[in-house]
Design a protein around this motif. Sequence first.
Motif, short mmCIF file in Angstrom:
data_model
loop_
_atom_site.label_atom_id
_atom_site.label_comp_id
_atom_site.label_asym_id
_atom_site.label_seq_id
_atom_site.Cartn_x
_atom_site.Cartn_y
_atom_site.Cartn_z
N LEU A 7 42.06 11.08 56.66
CA LEU A 7 42.42 12.16 57.35
C LEU A 7 43.73 12.69 57.07
N ALA A 8 44.64 12.14 56.73
CA ALA A 8 45.69 11.80 56.62
C ALA A 8 46.30 12.62 55.56
N GLY A 9 45.77 12.02 54.46
CA GLY A 9 46.13 11.57 52.41
C GLY A 9 45.33 12.98 52.04
N VAL A 10 43.79 13.58 52.71
CA VAL A 10 43.53 14.71 51.98
C VAL A 10 44.37 15.99 53.29
N GLY A 11 43.80 15.72 54.46
CA GLY A 11 44.30 17.00 55.46
C GLY A 11 46.04 17.57 55.20
N GLY A 12 46.84 16.22 55.22
CA GLY A 12 48.17 16.32 54.95
C GLY A 12 48.12 17.02 53.48
N PHE A 13 48.25 16.87 52.06
CA PHE A 13 48.00 17.32 51.17
C PHE A 13 47.56 18.04 51.11
N ILE A 14 46.65 19.09 51.26
CA ILE A 14 45.50 21.03 51.21
C ILE A 14 46.82 21.11 52.59
N TYR A 15 47.56 21.08 53.13
CA TYR A 15 48.24 21.69 54.61
C TYR A 15 49.26 21.58 53.91
N PHE A 16 50.19 20.74 53.25
CA PHE A 16 51.48 21.07 52.55
C PHE A 16 50.86 22.05 50.94
N TRP A 17 49.98 21.69 50.51
CA TRP A 17 49.73 22.88 49.53
C TRP A 17 49.54 24.07 49.79
N LYS A 18 49.30 24.67 50.70
CA LYS A 18 48.52 25.94 51.52
C LYS A 18 50.60 26.27 51.46
N ALA B 211 55.11 18.74 46.56
CA ALA B 211 53.77 17.90 46.93
C ALA B 211 54.87 16.64 46.34
N ALA B 212 55.13 16.22 44.83
CA ALA B 212 55.85 15.23 44.55
C ALA B 212 57.49 14.61 45.10
N LEU B 213 57.36 15.41 45.86
CA LEU B 213 58.83 14.63 46.64
C LEU B 213 58.36 13.65 47.74
N PRO B 214 57.61 13.96 48.71
CA PRO B 214 57.17 13.36 49.83
C PRO B 214 55.41 12.48 49.56
N VAL B 215 55.57 12.34 48.35
CA VAL B 215 54.19 11.68 48.01
C VAL B 215 55.80 10.32 46.77
N SER B 216 56.56 10.95 46.50
CA SER B 216 57.68 9.13 45.61
C SER B 216 58.06 8.87 46.43
N VAL C 68 47.92 5.77 51.12
CA VAL C 68 47.78 7.45 51.52
C VAL C 68 48.26 7.56 52.93
N PHE C 69 48.15 7.24 54.31
CA PHE C 69 48.16 7.80 55.21
C PHE C 69 49.63 7.75 55.52
N ASN C 70 50.49 6.56 55.56
CA ASN C 70 51.90 7.42 55.05
C ASN C 70 52.48 9.23 54.18
N ALA C 71 51.46 8.72 53.13
CA ALA C 71 52.30 10.04 52.16
C ALA C 71 51.72 11.15 52.42
N GLY C 72 49.85 11.11 53.40
CA GLY C 72 49.80 12.68 54.04
C GLY C 72 50.53 12.84 55.20
N VAL C 73 50.54 11.57 56.03
CA VAL C 73 51.71 12.03 57.33
C VAL C 73 53.00 13.18 56.26
N LEU D 148 50.10 17.99 39.60
CA LEU D 148 50.56 15.73 40.55
C LEU D 148 51.12 15.15 39.21
N TRP D 149 48.84 15.30 39.30
CA TRP D 149 48.62 13.67 38.10
C TRP D 149 49.43 13.68 37.05
N ALA D 150 49.46 14.85 36.52
CA ALA D 150 50.58 15.04 35.11
C ALA D 150 52.54 14.99 35.56
N ARG D 151 52.75 14.98 36.73
CA ARG D 151 53.82 14.10 37.35
C ARG D 151 53.91 13.26 37.62
N ARG D 152 53.14 12.59 37.21
CA ARG D 152 52.86 10.90 38.11
C ARG D 152 53.95 10.38 37.55
#
Length: 304
Positions: free
Chosen positions: A285-296, A141-146, A189-194, A44-48
């Motif tokens: 909570l949203a940033g880390v939790g949302g990222f792991i939930y999406f990655w799963k 994850a690049a899509l919701p983050v973008s 960070v909160f918005n991206a996680g949600v 993901l960082w490589a696609r920043r």
Amino acid sequence: MSQVLHTPPPAPAQAEDDLAALAARHGLSVSGARPSLREYVRQLWARRHFISAFATAKLTAQYSEAKLGQVWQVATPLLNAAVYYFIFGILLGTSRGVSDYIPFLVTGVFVWTFTQNSIMSGTRAISGNLGLVRALHFPRAALPVSFALQQLQQLLFSMAALVVILLCFGVVPGVSWVLAFPVLLLQFVFNAGVSMVMARMGAKTPDIAQLMPFILRTWMYVSGVMWSIDSTLKHSNMPHVVKVLLESNPAAVYIDLMRFALIDSFKAHQLPHHVWAYALGWALLAGVGGFIYFWKAEETYGRG
């Protein structure tokens, strides 16, 4: 009479083992397999640069067919604020007891719009871009983050109009304005996680996108966008648990922190206790939790 000996075919399990060994020997791997969490973060960082360019392109194209173009980035939240001022500030009288109500309202509308649009666009991040998801290999994850980054860029454009409004109503710039930057970072960070949570849910059940406007509208009404949570709680007999829920509401936390940073008349005593802890906690909570939930569910996006 000669006999022909036939070798029995390998058992299914044995055949699968042989194929797996053959693939491993030639360096092949399962297409679309989910990488480890650490590797996923690295990818993901490589696609920043792609994330930033994609967000900017979407923002530029958003109003490309409108005659006023990018003016709508500022005009839309301002028009919403004008409608809310007429309905809530004048007709319902929520402006009573609130100093600098117009700066108070406009700040709330702008900050809330950032969260609302991030979540709405995140809900459709996968389901609305299936062609891209199926055609190219990249961390999804690049899509919701973008999309969250796109909304942050739009908010920064709108902040210029917000500053003009604050100055017109006598709000003097101060050192506290610097606090707006950490507030926006935590809110992003909160918005991206949600957004990542909603992107996974929306990829599996696209109908969620039709339900989200009603959920977000309800959330807005309880987040103090048009009314002061502090003033209301002081003159009400609400149960303690309701007061705690209203004060710890993440949308209200980020809105109140931005008001505290930008508006002189919004004082520290109007903020809930431990407000910065709330802001940091919700972001983590949203940033880390949302990222792991999406990655799963990474390997499921775009399939079926």
